[in-house]
Design a protein around this motif. Structure first.
Motif, PDB file in Angstrom:
ATOM      1  N   SER A  81       1.278   5.116   9.051  1.00 50.45           N
ATOM      2  CA  SER A  81       2.368   3.940   9.498  1.00 50.45           C
ATOM      3  C   SER A  81       1.965   2.662   8.740  1.00 50.45           C
ATOM      4  O   SER A  81       2.995   1.892   8.372  1.00 50.45           O
ATOM      5  N   MET A  82       0.995   2.517   8.040  1.00 50.12           N
ATOM      6  CA  MET A  82       0.780   1.220   7.322  1.00 50.12           C
ATOM      7  C   MET A  82       1.334   1.270   5.974  1.00 50.12           C
ATOM      8  O   MET A  82       1.324   0.087   5.328  1.00 50.12           O
ATOM      9  N   ALA A  83       1.617   2.346   5.380  1.00 54.11           N
ATOM     10  CA  ALA A  83       2.154   2.398   3.969  1.00 54.11           C
ATOM     11  C   ALA A  83       3.393   1.502   4.009  1.00 54.11           C
ATOM     12  O   ALA A  83       4.255   1.609   4.824  1.00 54.11           O
ATOM     13  N   GLY A  84       3.385   0.871   2.800  1.00 56.16           N
ATOM     14  CA  GLY A  84       4.888   0.244   2.552  1.00 56.16           C
ATOM     15  C   GLY A  84       4.502  -0.935   1.503  1.00 56.16           C
ATOM     16  O   GLY A  84       3.303  -1.366   1.380  1.00 56.16           O
ATOM     17  N   PHE A  87     -10.986   6.211  -1.074  1.00 57.52           N
ATOM     18  CA  PHE A  87     -10.770   7.281   0.008  1.00 57.52           C
ATOM     19  C   PHE A  87      -9.706   6.468   1.293  1.00 57.52           C
ATOM     20  O   PHE A  87      -8.842   6.929   1.597  1.00 57.52           O
ATOM     21  N   PHE A  88     -10.624   5.575   1.704  1.00 54.17           N
ATOM     22  CA  PHE A  88     -10.062   4.909   2.923  1.00 54.17           C
ATOM     23  C   PHE A  88      -8.557   4.270   2.619  1.00 54.17           C
ATOM     24  O   PHE A  88      -7.448   4.762   3.536  1.00 54.17           O
ATOM     25  N   ALA A  89      -8.314   3.757   1.782  1.00 50.82           N
ATOM     26  CA  ALA A  89      -6.870   3.413   1.070  1.00 50.82           C
ATOM     27  C   ALA A  89      -5.841   4.464   0.967  1.00 50.82           C
ATOM     28  O   ALA A  89      -4.915   4.385   1.718  1.00 50.82           O
ATOM     29  N   LYS A  90      -6.350   5.450   0.446  1.00 46.78           N
ATOM     30  CA  LYS A  90      -5.450   6.581   0.345  1.00 46.78           C
ATOM     31  C   LYS A  90      -4.874   7.244   1.555  1.00 46.78           C
ATOM     32  O   LYS A  90      -3.945   7.470   1.959  1.00 46.78           O
ATOM     33  N   LYS A  91      -6.080   7.432   2.591  1.00 50.86           N
ATOM     34  CA  LYS A  91      -5.822   7.752   3.881  1.00 50.86           C
ATOM     35  C   LYS A  91      -4.652   6.939   4.590  1.00 50.86           C
ATOM     36  O   LYS A  91      -3.695   7.380   5.191  1.00 50.86           O
ATOM     37  N   MET A  92      -4.823   5.684   4.487  1.00 51.11           N
ATOM     38  CA  MET A  92      -3.986   4.530   5.115  1.00 51.11           C
ATOM     39  C   MET A  92      -2.529   4.473   4.415  1.00 51.11           C
ATOM     40  O   MET A  92      -1.492   4.673   5.180  1.00 51.11           O
ATOM     41  N   ALA A  93      -2.784   4.858   3.000  1.00 49.45           N
ATOM     42  CA  ALA A  93      -1.092   4.971   2.461  1.00 49.45           C
ATOM     43  C   ALA A  93      -0.388   6.303   3.108  1.00 49.45           C
ATOM     44  O   ALA A  93       1.046   6.237   2.705  1.00 49.45           O
ATOM     45  N   GLN A  94      -0.991   7.246   3.619  1.00 48.55           N
ATOM     46  CA  GLN A  94      -0.212   8.281   4.220  1.00 48.55           C
ATOM     47  C   GLN A  94       0.283   8.015   5.618  1.00 48.55           C
ATOM     48  O   GLN A  94       0.987   9.027   5.956  1.00 48.55           O
ATOM     49  N   LEU A  99       0.888  -1.046  -0.016  1.00 45.62           N
ATOM     50  CA  LEU A  99      -0.129   0.007   0.060  1.00 45.62           C
ATOM     51  C   LEU A  99       0.888   1.249  -0.032  1.00 45.62           C
ATOM     52  O   LEU A  99       1.621   1.499   0.978  1.00 45.62           O
ATOM     53  N   THR A 100       0.872   1.841  -1.231  1.00 48.50           N
ATOM     54  CA  THR A 100       1.716   3.218  -1.527  1.00 48.50           C
ATOM     55  C   THR A 100       0.793   4.405  -1.633  1.00 48.50           C
ATOM     56  O   THR A 100      -0.372   4.180  -2.307  1.00 48.50           O
ATOM     57  N   PRO A 101       1.047   5.677  -1.424  1.00 47.13           N
ATOM     58  CA  PRO A 101       0.416   6.681  -2.027  1.00 47.13           C
ATOM     59  C   PRO A 101       0.042   6.526  -3.640  1.00 47.13           C
ATOM     60  O   PRO A 101      -0.967   6.950  -3.879  1.00 47.13           O
ATOM     61  N   GLU A 102       1.098   5.936  -4.251  1.00 49.04           N
ATOM     62  CA  GLU A 102       0.927   5.960  -5.633  1.00 49.04           C
ATOM     63  C   GLU A 102       0.080   4.782  -6.119  1.00 49.04           C
ATOM     64  O   GLU A 102      -0.515   5.046  -7.372  1.00 49.04           O
ATOM     65  N   THR A 103      -0.190   3.911  -5.408  1.00 42.72           N
ATOM     66  CA  THR A 103      -0.889   2.670  -5.845  1.00 42.72           C
ATOM     67  C   THR A 103      -2.307   2.610  -5.022  1.00 42.72           C
ATOM     68  O   THR A 103      -3.167   1.876  -5.370  1.00 42.72           O
ATOM     69  N   ALA A 104      -2.341   3.357  -3.991  1.00 36.71           N
ATOM     70  CA  ALA A 104      -3.967   3.449  -3.176  1.00 36.71           C
ATOM     71  C   ALA A 104      -5.069   3.931  -4.251  1.00 36.71           C
ATOM     72  O   ALA A 104      -4.754   4.926  -4.731  1.00 36.71           O
TER      73      ALA A 104
END
Length: 164
Positions: A138-141, A129-136, A121-126
């Motif tokens: 600590s779960m991103a990576g 809405f929920f996934a984009k928030k998570m990608a910002q 989950l990265t900001p580029e692939t999210a």
């Protein structure tokens, strides 16, 4: 026609990349492999074995993966089938239980329960809405363990060679 079918259902492409890595490893054991999106598979009849992977979101498989299992259950019951899902994020990547419908279908076709691989989950692939928030946060990576994926695919390749 290829002898092994590797099928995936993905939202952001991460599960497709895992499927492609699995296919590459199986090919290296001298098998012909086709890789397809679950929504694009007409029939599994021509194949000797099938590997199916789905992204796992909120403890759910992608609908096209579940439809693939349902639609092809009679034919899959006559073939070796391996299942995986990807999606857990973070440092605790323990095995995730498949949704009840997937567990039921796996049992019906004689397949083991799905193997769990970490997700990405990265900001580029999210997507969403929920996934984009998570990608910002600590779960991103990228939590995919390529060594574990290769080891699992190697086990499949060895089983296919033994079955020849």
């Amino acid at each position: 026609m290829a002898e092994i079918l590797v099928v995936y259902a993905t939202k952001t492409g991460s599960t497709r990349e895992i499927a492609e890595a699995i296919a590459a490893r199986i090919r290296s054991a001298a098998h012909e492999v086709t890789v397809l999106d679950a929504a694009d598979v007409g029939s599994v009849e021509p194949y000797k074995a099938v590997v199916l992977g789905s992204a796992l979101y909120a403890a759910r498989w992608r609908p096209e993966a579940v439809k693939f299992l349902k639609r092809n259950a009679p034919a899959l019951a006559r073939k070796p089938v391996w299942l995986f899902h990807s999606g857990p994020l973070g440092s605790d990547l323990s095995a995730q239980k498949a949704p009840s419908k997937v567990r039921e279908l796996a049992s019906r076709i004689g397949a083991d329960q799905p193997t769990t691989f970490g997700g990405r989950l990265t900001p580029e692939t999210a997507v969403g809405f929920f996934a984009k928030k998570m990608a910002q946060g600590s779960m991103a990576g990228d939590y995919r363990d390529w060594d574990a994926i290769e080891l699992w695919a190697n086990n499949i390749a060895e089983q296919l060679v033994a079955a020849r």
